[in-house]
Design a protein around this motif. Structure first.
Motif, PDB file in Angstrom:
ATOM      1  N   LEU A 141      13.744  -4.341  -7.161  1.00 22.93           N
ATOM      2  CA  LEU A 141      13.212  -3.082  -7.672  1.00 22.93           C
ATOM      3  C   LEU A 141      11.787  -3.258  -8.197  1.00 22.93           C
ATOM      4  CD1 LEU A 141      16.356  -1.658  -9.533  1.00 22.93           C
ATOM      5  CD2 LEU A 141      15.571  -1.185  -7.204  1.00 22.93           C
ATOM      6  N   THR A 142      11.540  -4.399  -8.818  1.00 18.21           N
ATOM      7  CA  THR A 142      10.182  -4.676  -9.287  1.00 18.21           C
ATOM      8  C   THR A 142       9.217  -4.752  -8.110  1.00 18.21           C
ATOM      9  OG1 THR A 142      11.013  -5.874 -11.216  1.00 18.21           O
ATOM     10  CG2 THR A 142       8.739  -6.328 -10.544  1.00 18.21           C
ATOM     11  N   ARG A 143       9.651  -5.392  -7.032  1.00 14.90           N
ATOM     12  CA  ARG A 143       8.822  -5.481  -5.813  1.00 14.90           C
ATOM     13  C   ARG A 143       8.519  -4.091  -5.267  1.00 14.90           C
ATOM     14  NH1 ARG A 143       6.218  -5.476  -1.818  1.00 14.90           N
ATOM     15  NH2 ARG A 143       6.043  -7.018  -0.140  1.00 14.90           N
ATOM     16  N   ILE A 144       9.508  -3.228  -5.259  1.00 11.91           N
ATOM     17  CA  ILE A 144       9.319  -1.862  -4.740  1.00 11.91           C
ATOM     18  C   ILE A 144       8.406  -1.063  -5.656  1.00 11.91           C
ATOM     19  CG2 ILE A 144      10.505   0.327  -4.299  1.00 11.91           C
ATOM     20  CD1 ILE A 144      12.952  -1.413  -3.444  1.00 11.91           C
ATOM     21  N   ASN A 145       8.618  -1.178  -6.961  1.00 10.21           N
ATOM     22  CA  ASN A 145       7.819  -0.407  -7.910  1.00 10.21           C
ATOM     23  C   ASN A 145       6.354  -0.832  -7.922  1.00 10.21           C
ATOM     24  OD1 ASN A 145       9.951   1.211  -8.735  1.00 10.21           O
ATOM     25  ND2 ASN A 145      10.613  -0.244 -10.306  1.00 10.21           N
ATOM     26  N   ALA A 146       6.076  -2.008  -7.339  1.00 13.02           N
ATOM     27  CA  ALA A 146       4.687  -2.478  -7.269  1.00 13.02           C
ATOM     28  C   ALA A 146       3.906  -1.807  -6.144  1.00 13.02           C
ATOM     29  CB  ALA A 146       4.676  -3.996  -7.085  1.00 13.02           C
ATOM     30  N   ILE A 147       4.570  -1.038  -5.292  1.00  9.76           N
ATOM     31  CA  ILE A 147       3.889  -0.327  -4.207  1.00  9.76           C
ATOM     32  C   ILE A 147       2.911   0.685  -4.815  1.00  9.76           C
ATOM     33  CG2 ILE A 147       4.193   1.310  -2.299  1.00  9.76           C
ATOM     34  CD1 ILE A 147       6.893  -0.005  -1.741  1.00  9.76           C
ATOM     35  N   ARG A 148       1.691   0.627  -4.370  1.00  9.89           N
ATOM     36  CA  ARG A 148       0.676   1.551  -4.867  1.00  9.89           C
ATOM     37  C   ARG A 148       0.042   2.359  -3.746  1.00  9.89           C
ATOM     38  NH1 ARG A 148       3.001   0.678  -8.700  1.00  9.89           N
ATOM     39  NH2 ARG A 148       2.389  -0.281 -10.669  1.00  9.89           N
ATOM     40  N   ARG A 149      -0.133   1.716  -2.585  1.00 13.12           N
ATOM     41  CA  ARG A 149      -0.850   2.356  -1.492  1.00 13.12           C
ATOM     42  C   ARG A 149      -0.015   2.314  -0.219  1.00 13.12           C
ATOM     43  NH1 ARG A 149      -6.211  -1.205  -1.973  1.00 13.12           N
ATOM     44  NH2 ARG A 149      -4.550  -2.730  -2.326  1.00 13.12           N
ATOM     45  N   THR A 150      -0.463   3.077   0.766  1.00 12.75           N
ATOM     46  CA  THR A 150       0.261   3.158   2.040  1.00 12.75           C
ATOM     47  C   THR A 150       0.445   1.783   2.664  1.00 12.75           C
ATOM     48  OG1 THR A 150      -0.481   5.410   2.463  1.00 12.75           O
ATOM     49  CG2 THR A 150       0.149   4.092   4.380  1.00 12.75           C
ATOM     50  N   LYS A 151      -0.554   0.952   2.578  1.00 13.80           N
ATOM     51  CA  LYS A 151      -0.468  -0.355   3.238  1.00 13.80           C
ATOM     52  C   LYS A 151       0.555  -1.287   2.589  1.00 13.80           C
ATOM     53  CE  LYS A 151      -4.136  -2.780   0.710  1.00 13.80           C
ATOM     54  NZ  LYS A 151      -5.419  -3.520   0.847  1.00 13.80           N
ATOM     55  N   ASP A 152       1.047  -0.928   1.390  1.00 17.53           N
ATOM     56  CA  ASP A 152       2.050  -1.760   0.714  1.00 17.53           C
ATOM     57  C   ASP A 152       3.477  -1.474   1.205  1.00 17.53           C
ATOM     58  OD1 ASP A 152      -0.016  -2.725  -0.885  1.00 17.53           O
ATOM     59  OD2 ASP A 152       0.303  -1.196  -2.448  1.00 17.53           O
ATOM     60  N   ILE A 153       3.655  -0.364   1.934  1.00 19.84           N
ATOM     61  CA  ILE A 153       5.012   0.060   2.303  1.00 19.84           C
ATOM     62  C   ILE A 153       5.624  -0.864   3.351  1.00 19.84           C
ATOM     63  CG2 ILE A 153       6.374   1.923   3.327  1.00 19.84           C
ATOM     64  CD1 ILE A 153       4.298   3.875   2.105  1.00 19.84           C
ATOM     65  N   ALA A 154       4.879  -1.144   4.416  1.00 23.99           N
ATOM     66  CA  ALA A 154       5.441  -1.969   5.500  1.00 23.99           C
ATOM     67  C   ALA A 154       5.842  -3.366   5.030  1.00 23.99           C
ATOM     68  CB  ALA A 154       4.447  -2.054   6.649  1.00 23.99           C
ATOM     69  N   PRO A 155       5.015  -4.075   4.227  1.00 22.71           N
ATOM     70  CA  PRO A 155       5.469  -5.383   3.738  1.00 22.71           C
ATOM     71  C   PRO A 155       6.737  -5.297   2.893  1.00 22.71           C
ATOM     72  CG  PRO A 155       3.097  -5.166   3.480  1.00 22.71           C
ATOM     73  CD  PRO A 155       3.616  -3.815   3.872  1.00 22.71           C
ATOM     74  N   ALA A 156       6.903  -4.214   2.138  1.00 27.52           N
ATOM     75  CA  ALA A 156       8.128  -4.058   1.347  1.00 27.52           C
ATOM     76  C   ALA A 156       9.330  -3.870   2.254  1.00 27.52           C
ATOM     77  CB  ALA A 156       7.968  -2.874   0.389  1.00 27.52           C
TER      78      ALA A 156
END
Length: 672
Positions: free
Chosen positions: A126-141
């Motif tokens: 959940l911490t990893r997911i909540n660290a998403i800030r921008r569109t480019k962070d979605i695919a690595p998650a």
């Protein structure tokens, strides 16, 4: 020709004189002789009931399932063996793998510790997911969650390459939905709308447990359903997923990064440890839609969806609040279960799901004596050879098809007990403190080993069944027979019984499965592993004619436990043909191995076949199976093939025309 009246009268007088030496004796016996009909033994009347009389008397359907059978009891026994193995691994582990399994088992059984652990196992995710800030962070998650065995947005897995059966490739396929059918998101009938409402409530429960504030839960649940609806609209109907060929489309890996820029599928493959040069993407429209959704939907909506997917996937392995919410919807509403399985069974199922090959490795070492494994291989090879020899007498296949069938059987691989290749059991230590944490450790390991299947030369890396699960199956793409470790025990293989029984039970099941190498399914893959139809139209027509006879014969049998209902001969046709083939091939193998067998040994062969199929069904279960099951009930799986076997009639002295011995004209024989 009708005899002349005088000749007939003289003949009757002569017979009467010879049969009755005095008139008084004739009178004393006359009425009794006329009333007595020729006796038919129990074996010649209903062999299933005669051979299984003791079992049928002592077994009744359990209240919770409405059915019990000898093979179901085998499955129950195999599960108990796994429990016993895990208990000993917990108290006195022998080696690193048992230490891992023992800790995993102990952590799951300690419900107090699971309750204390709460949602801590998924906190890092959940911490990893909540660290998403921008569109480019979605695919690595997305890629990171796949790595720990939680597929989101889509599915990705290893399977056979339909163009080259000697390799596995990665399949990108539809997934990422919380409901089992994409149509549930778009149908407007009242039942579906009600289900969708219940689903919405479940999503809210899980989101609340992940930490979503109460005043935001409803809105965020709607965001989840909105995103899943968009995925569902680009997904194919379930009916279109049944044909593997329609869901295979090989594409080069090079260029995936440019084609799906936001999904970053090239980087996704690297994260999974996949370096192959091609993958399958059969629904590019779906992945184009996903690529667009990554770009157009706000990162916050994706974060909500990913939190939900993690919570839903891990709920069965967390504290009671999570488990209760999960069972209320997925167990009771979707599956119709009345109550959760006992805790021990839940933990065992979890271990088989995430660490099944580990448990299988230890199961083989503990429960499969080398002698049983060797005997199973010996019988299987003899049945294979008998089947190959029988092809020469096949009246349906032409010369070309016979040659291909012989070649397939000559190249057949027989694997008994466990897969030939072992896995890498290097795993992060588990410990006994966190069942949910251990589940993620094991799932990560399992995903890593699955990804290693991708590439050339890895097609036989593992089975699609676990060694500890009773199974005997023909693997069509790889032309191999698989007999799991759990199958090497009664009633399939009882080493305390005479050799004839091994052929009647294990051997007949082997023959059943190997018939699929050369039947209407096996005809689609040739001896070199190429996907092609090697039957001629004449071969197909002859097979259809055989099938029609089997449909007619089995369709005349009444369904046990039901009144006025017969076996569905069309629905059960393929299984019935394979049973006929299996018994014939096993009998031929036995006769070759024991040409001088006495009557008792021959009878043991047939009794072993009957011993596979005793079952007790409630009327409700019987009605359900009669309408939908491709398997004939146990009575006719036993009697059906034997009625067509001259060898059975000889072994039990059953005359032609009795219930268990059809006349030669009525018998259906694959290799007369």
């Amino acid at each position: 020709m009708t005899p002349r009246p005088l000749a007939c009268a003289l003949a009757l007088s002569l017979i009467a004189a010879l049969a009755a030496p005095d008139a008084d004796a004739q009178k004393r016996r006359g009425s009794k002789a006329k009333a007595k009909a020729p006796e038919i033994s129990a074996e010649c009347s209903d062999f299933y009931s005669a051979a299984n009389a003791d079992w049928l008397k002592t077994n009744t359907p359990p209240e919770n399932s409405g059915s019990t059978s000898a093979l179901e009891q085998l499955t129950t026994r195999a599960r108990q063996q796994q429990v016993d193995l895990l208990n000993s691994s917990m108290s006195s582990p022998q080696g690193n793998v048992q230490k891992l399994l023992g800790d995993f088992w102990a952590s799951g059984l300690d419900e107090a510790a699971v309750e204390r652990d709460g949602a801590q196992p998924i906190a890092p995710l959940l911490t990893r997911i909540n660290a998403i800030r921008r569109t480019k962070d979605i695919a690595p998650a997305i890629a990171a969650l796949h790595q720990v065995g939680i597929p989101v947005a889509f599915n990705f897995g290893a399977d056979v390459d339909l163009r080259d059966l000697d390799r596995h490739i990665g399949y990108f396929s539809q997934g990422g939905l919380g409901l089992p059918d994409p149509a549930f998101y778009t149908r407007t009938d009242p039942e579906t709308r009600e289900l969708l409402g219940q689903y919405n409530s479940y999503v809210q429960q899980i989101l609340a447990l992940t930490g979503t504030p109460k005043d935001q839960v409803a809105a965020q649940a709607q965001q989840v359903i909105d995103l899943e609806t968009r995925i569902a609209q680009a997904s194919r109907p379930l009916s279109e997923l049944r044909d593997p060929r329609a869901n295979y489309a090989q594409v080069p890996v090079a260029g995936l990064g440019k084609q799906y820029k936001r999904l970053q599928l090239d980087a996704f493959l690297k994260a999974q440890g996949v370096s192959d040069d091609s993958v399958s993407i059969a629904n590019p429209e779906l992945f184009a839609q996903l690529d667009t959704l990554v770009d157009r939907l706000k990162p916050e909506q994706w974060k909500t969806y990913l939190r939900w997917r993690v919570g839903d996937a891990m709920a069965p392995y967390l504290s009671k609040a999570w488990r209760d919410a999960h069972f209320a919807f997925r167990g009771r509403t979707l599956a119709g279960a009345s109550e959760p399985a006992p805790r021990q069974q839940q933990v065992l199922d979890a271990i088989n799901l995430a660490a099944g090959p580990m448990l299988g490795r230890e199961y083989v070492g503990r429960y499969v004596p080398p002698a049983a494994r060797a005997r199973a291989e010996e019988v299987a090879k003899q049945v294979r050879d008998a089947l190959a020899a029988s092809i020469e007498r096949d009246p349906r296949l032409g010369a070309q098809a016979k040659a291909e069938a012989r070649a397939k059987l000559a190249d057949l691989r027989i694997e008994v007990g466990a897969p030939r290749r072992d896995l890498d059991y290097t795993v992060q230590p588990m410990g006994r403190g966190s069942f949910g944490g251990n589940m993620l450790i094991a799932s990560t390991w399992h995903h890593r080993e699955e990804m290693k299947r991708i590439g050339r030369g890895n097609a036989d890396r593992r089975w699609d069944v676990l060694p500890q699960q009773p199974a005997l199956t023909y693997d069509l793409p790889h032309n191999r027979l698989i007999i799991t470790a759990a199958m090497l025990q009664p009633p399939v293989l009882d080493t305390t019984q005479p050799p004839a029984a091994h052929y009647g039970s294990l051997g007949a099941l082997v023959g059943h499965e190997l018939s699929h190498a050369i039947d209407h399914r096996g005809r689609l893959v040739d001896s070199k592993g190429k996907v092609r139809d090697w039957w001629t139209p004449q071969d197909v027509a002859a097979w259809q004619q055989l099938g029609n006879r089997v449909v007619s014969q089995y369709g005349a049998h009444g369904y046990p436990e039901l009144t006025g209902v017969n076996v569905n001969g069309t629905l059960t046709r393929d299984i019935n043909i394979a049973d006929l083939a299996g018994v014939e091939a096993a009998w031929a193998a036995y006769q070759t191995a024991q040409p001088d067998a006495d009557t008792a040994s021959k009878q043991a062969f047939y009794r072993a076949w009957a011993g596979l199929w005793p079952q007790q069904l409630s009327a409700d279960v019987a009605a359900q199976r009669a309408a939908s099951s491709a398997h004939t009930p146990g009575k006719w799986r036993t009697n059906g093939p034997l009625m067509n076997q001259p060898g059975f009639g000889e072994a039990f002295d059953c005359k032609a025309g009795t219930p268990m011995q059809l006349t030669a004209e009525q018998q259906v024989r694959l290799w007369p």
